[in-house]
Design a protein around this motif. Structure first.
Motif, PDB file in Angstrom:
ATOM      1  N   GLU A 169      -6.155   6.908   2.695  1.00 33.07           N
ATOM      2  CA  GLU A 169      -6.806   7.304   3.946  1.00 33.07           C
ATOM      3  C   GLU A 169      -8.152   6.613   4.134  1.00 33.07           C
ATOM      4  O   GLU A 169      -8.613   6.419   5.257  1.00 33.07           O
ATOM      5  N   ASP A 170      -8.786   6.197   3.044  1.00 33.84           N
ATOM      6  CA  ASP A 170     -10.120   5.594   3.113  1.00 33.84           C
ATOM      7  C   ASP A 170     -10.101   4.065   3.074  1.00 33.84           C
ATOM      8  O   ASP A 170     -11.152   3.432   3.106  1.00 33.84           O
ATOM      9  N   ALA A 171      -8.911   3.466   3.005  1.00 33.20           N
ATOM     10  CA  ALA A 171      -8.846   2.003   2.888  1.00 33.20           C
ATOM     11  C   ALA A 171      -9.196   1.301   4.194  1.00 33.20           C
ATOM     12  O   ALA A 171      -9.731   0.202   4.204  1.00 33.20           O
ATOM     13  N   GLY A 172      -8.881   1.953   5.306  1.00 35.11           N
ATOM     14  CA  GLY A 172      -9.295   1.451   6.614  1.00 35.11           C
ATOM     15  C   GLY A 172      -8.798   0.060   6.942  1.00 35.11           C
ATOM     16  O   GLY A 172      -7.612  -0.240   6.874  1.00 35.11           O
ATOM     17  N   LEU A 211       5.549   1.818  12.791  1.00 33.53           N
ATOM     18  CA  LEU A 211       4.307   1.943  12.030  1.00 33.53           C
ATOM     19  C   LEU A 211       3.163   1.984  13.036  1.00 33.53           C
ATOM     20  O   LEU A 211       2.870   0.989  13.700  1.00 33.53           O
ATOM     21  N   ILE A 212       2.542   3.136  13.176  1.00 33.35           N
ATOM     22  CA  ILE A 212       1.521   3.370  14.201  1.00 33.35           C
ATOM     23  C   ILE A 212       0.123   3.284  13.592  1.00 33.35           C
ATOM     24  O   ILE A 212      -0.156   3.880  12.545  1.00 33.35           O
ATOM     25  N   VAL A 213      -0.737   2.523  14.261  1.00 31.96           N
ATOM     26  CA  VAL A 213      -2.138   2.459  13.862  1.00 31.96           C
ATOM     27  C   VAL A 213      -2.893   3.553  14.611  1.00 31.96           C
ATOM     28  O   VAL A 213      -2.997   3.522  15.838  1.00 31.96           O
ATOM     29  N   GLY A 214      -3.377   4.519  13.862  1.00 26.60           N
ATOM     30  CA  GLY A 214      -4.185   5.580  14.444  1.00 26.60           C
ATOM     31  C   GLY A 214      -5.559   5.589  13.797  1.00 26.60           C
ATOM     32  O   GLY A 214      -5.900   4.702  13.006  1.00 26.60           O
ATOM     33  N   ARG A 215      -6.342   6.588  14.152  1.00 29.28           N
ATOM     34  CA  ARG A 215      -7.676   6.695  13.545  1.00 29.28           C
ATOM     35  C   ARG A 215      -7.899   8.137  13.110  1.00 29.28           C
ATOM     36  O   ARG A 215      -7.532   9.076  13.805  1.00 29.28           O
ATOM     37  N   THR A 216      -8.501   8.273  11.947  1.00 29.55           N
ATOM     38  CA  THR A 216      -8.825   9.594  11.432  1.00 29.55           C
ATOM     39  C   THR A 216     -10.336   9.706  11.278  1.00 29.55           C
ATOM     40  O   THR A 216     -11.033   8.710  11.096  1.00 29.55           O
ATOM     41  N   ALA A 217     -10.835  10.938  11.343  1.00 27.49           N
ATOM     42  CA  ALA A 217     -12.274  11.156  11.208  1.00 27.49           C
ATOM     43  C   ALA A 217     -12.660  11.145   9.742  1.00 27.49           C
ATOM     44  O   ALA A 217     -12.017  11.775   8.899  1.00 27.49           O
ATOM     45  N   LYS A 250     -11.863   5.931  11.454  1.00 23.44           N
ATOM     46  CA  LYS A 250     -11.420   4.755  10.704  1.00 23.44           C
ATOM     47  C   LYS A 250      -9.910   4.606  10.867  1.00 23.44           C
ATOM     48  O   LYS A 250      -9.189   5.604  11.016  1.00 23.44           O
ATOM     49  N   PRO A 251      -9.408   3.356  10.865  1.00 21.99           N
ATOM     50  CA  PRO A 251      -7.986   3.142  11.102  1.00 21.99           C
ATOM     51  C   PRO A 251      -7.128   3.593   9.931  1.00 21.99           C
ATOM     52  O   PRO A 251      -7.505   3.435   8.766  1.00 21.99           O
ATOM     53  N   CYS A 252      -5.971   4.164  10.268  1.00 25.65           N
ATOM     54  CA  CYS A 252      -4.980   4.549   9.268  1.00 25.65           C
ATOM     55  C   CYS A 252      -3.596   4.246   9.827  1.00 25.65           C
ATOM     56  O   CYS A 252      -3.406   4.142  11.046  1.00 25.65           O
ATOM     57  N   LEU A 253      -2.624   4.115   8.940  1.00 27.12           N
ATOM     58  CA  LEU A 253      -1.276   3.724   9.332  1.00 27.12           C
ATOM     59  C   LEU A 253      -0.294   4.848   9.025  1.00 27.12           C
ATOM     60  O   LEU A 253      -0.298   5.407   7.914  1.00 27.12           O
ATOM     61  N   PHE A 254       0.566   5.137  10.014  1.00 31.38           N
ATOM     62  CA  PHE A 254       1.523   6.227   9.878  1.00 31.38           C
ATOM     63  C   PHE A 254       2.931   5.753  10.222  1.00 31.38           C
ATOM     64  O   PHE A 254       3.126   5.029  11.207  1.00 31.38           O
ATOM     65  N   PHE A 267       0.788  -1.235   0.000  1.00 32.46           N
ATOM     66  CA  PHE A 267       0.000   0.000   0.000  1.00 32.46           C
ATOM     67  C   PHE A 267       0.818   1.281   0.000  1.00 32.46           C
ATOM     68  O   PHE A 267       0.259   2.361  -0.152  1.00 32.46           O
ATOM     69  N   GLY A 268       2.130   1.165   0.196  1.00 33.28           N
ATOM     70  CA  GLY A 268       2.953   2.370   0.285  1.00 33.28           C
ATOM     71  C   GLY A 268       3.114   3.079  -1.054  1.00 33.28           C
ATOM     72  O   GLY A 268       2.910   2.497  -2.122  1.00 33.28           O
TER      73      GLY A 268
END
Length: 386
Positions: free
Chosen positions: A228-231, A167-173, A181-185, A101-102
């Motif tokens: 960002e929308d793949a979740g 690689l941090i799993v966060g969530r964005t609105a 929804k989950p996103c990776l940073f 996905f990168g």
């Protein structure tokens, strides 16, 4: 249909990695733990030989294989007594997510180093109040101009002290629904506001566990991995390999313990016969071997499904493989220690420490109870219990 007989290429890989593992062995890992350092020599040599990145694309320095090949590497190193836990994290989770996905820039920046072992990446998903429920993750990311601001906490993150980034799993609105929804940073280790604190573990391992605090960590737009929308799609692209590799870790450990017990049962003589001649000793060891072999078959099925792109099928099989391997590992270690009796608790044989270590696969990265929840609900169609 996955083949139940390994290819000649897989057999050759297994043999080569086994030879490397035996050159280091359990004494090497025990020594690095006692000295409070990482198994850098084994990691570096495995990287130079191409084993660490065997699952990553060839165009970025990898071997062009898949999780099937990487699981062989970890299993054989474990069977030799020298497992590398960061194999589960750096190439299997992070390398897989970035390669799938990168962006092109992220792939060029990270994959060659992950493949040859010169760079490592940790993975942060678990939180104090979320546990195994990834839907309750509270680490949030919000846009600030072109940047992201990341705030939250993570626990039980392996190897952060040696990793170049996490690689941090966060969530964005979601702008449309307002839901998270989950996103990776990708968060580099020296990023301002990114703090790590070691967790004092009773478990002795070369890879340390950490709590992470992200206090308004500012990240550039290109720190986001994928869409960002793949979740959940991107998240489980990393979690399924994690389960498969945890199975490999457990099977390798179980095989190592079993081999020690079998050798002892052949050599230890009481009342003029080797103790392995007694069914009370022989049968439990035979059962342990059967259970480990069965778990490996499910692991191979899971890896095959994942590598051929069947994410849904791989999810079910990966959970089953992880469950079966963990149970087989715990039983094999317990029986190995029991076979040696008092000697099984001595430092000479190195089995006692595995009593604690073997339980890791039952607990992480997801508990056996959550796997049973998954199978009862997703596979059997029973009402959801949580």
């Amino acid at each position: 249909m996955t083949a139940v007989i390994e290819s000649e290429e897989h057999k050759a890989l297994r043999s080569a990695v086994s030879a490397l593992g035996r050159r280091y062995g359990r004494d090497y890992i025990t020594r690095t733990i006692a000295e409070g350092r990482h198994p850098t020599e084994l990691w570096a040599e495995a990287g130079k030989l191409g084993y660490l990145g065997v699952n990553l694309p060839e165009e970025y320095g990898g071997g062009g294989g898949g999780i099937a090949e990487l699981s062989i590497v970890l299993e054989e190193l474990g069977a030799a007594g020298s497992p590398l836990l960061m194999l589960v994290v750096s190439p299997a989770i992070c390398g897989t997510v970035i390669s799938r996905f990168g962006t092109e820039e992220q792939k060029r920046a990270w994959l060659p180093g992950l493949a040859d072992g010169t760079r490592t990446m940790a993975f942060g998903i678990t939180e104090p109040d979320a546990g195994s429920n990834s839907h309750r993750i509270t680490t949030t990311a919000r846009r600030d101009g072109a940047d992201w601001l990341l705030t939250g906490r993570k626990i039980y993150v392996s190897g952060v002290d040696q990793a170049d980034a996490t690689l941090i799993v966060g969530r964005t609105a979601d702008a449309r629904t307002g839901s998270l929804k989950p996103c990776l940073f990708i968060v580099p280790r020296d990023t301002e506001g990114f703090a790590r604190h070691p967790i004092d573990m009773e478990l002795h391992a070369a890879e340390k566990q950490f709590e992470l605090v992200l206090d308004g960590v500012r990240l550039p737009a290109d720190a986001l991995v994928g869409d960002e929308d793949a979740g959940l799609l991107q998240l489980f692209a990393g979690l399924n390999p994690e389960r498969i590799m945890t199975a490999a870790f457990a099977i390798g450990m179980g095989r190592h313990a079993l081999a020690k017990a079998v050798e002892y049962a052949r050599d230890r003589t009481v009342w003029k016969v080797p103790i392995g001649a007694h069914q009370a000793i022989a049968h439990p060891l035979a059962q342990a071997h059967i259970d480990l072999e069965l778990a490996r078959l499910m692991m191979q099925k899971a890896a095959h499904l994942y590598d051929t792109g069947d994410d849904i099928g791989a999810g079910e099989a990966a959970n089953m493989a992880k469950y079966a391997a963990a149970e087989a590992c715990v039983k094999a270690v317990d029986q190995a220690v029991h076979t040696l009796g008092g000697a099984g608790l001595t430092r000479e044989f190195g089995l006692a420490s595995l009593i604690t270590a073997s339980r890791v696969a039952r607990i992480a990265p997801v508990s056996r109870e959550m796997i049973l929840n998954y199978v009862s609900h997703q596979t059997l169609g029973l009402p959801k219990s949580y």
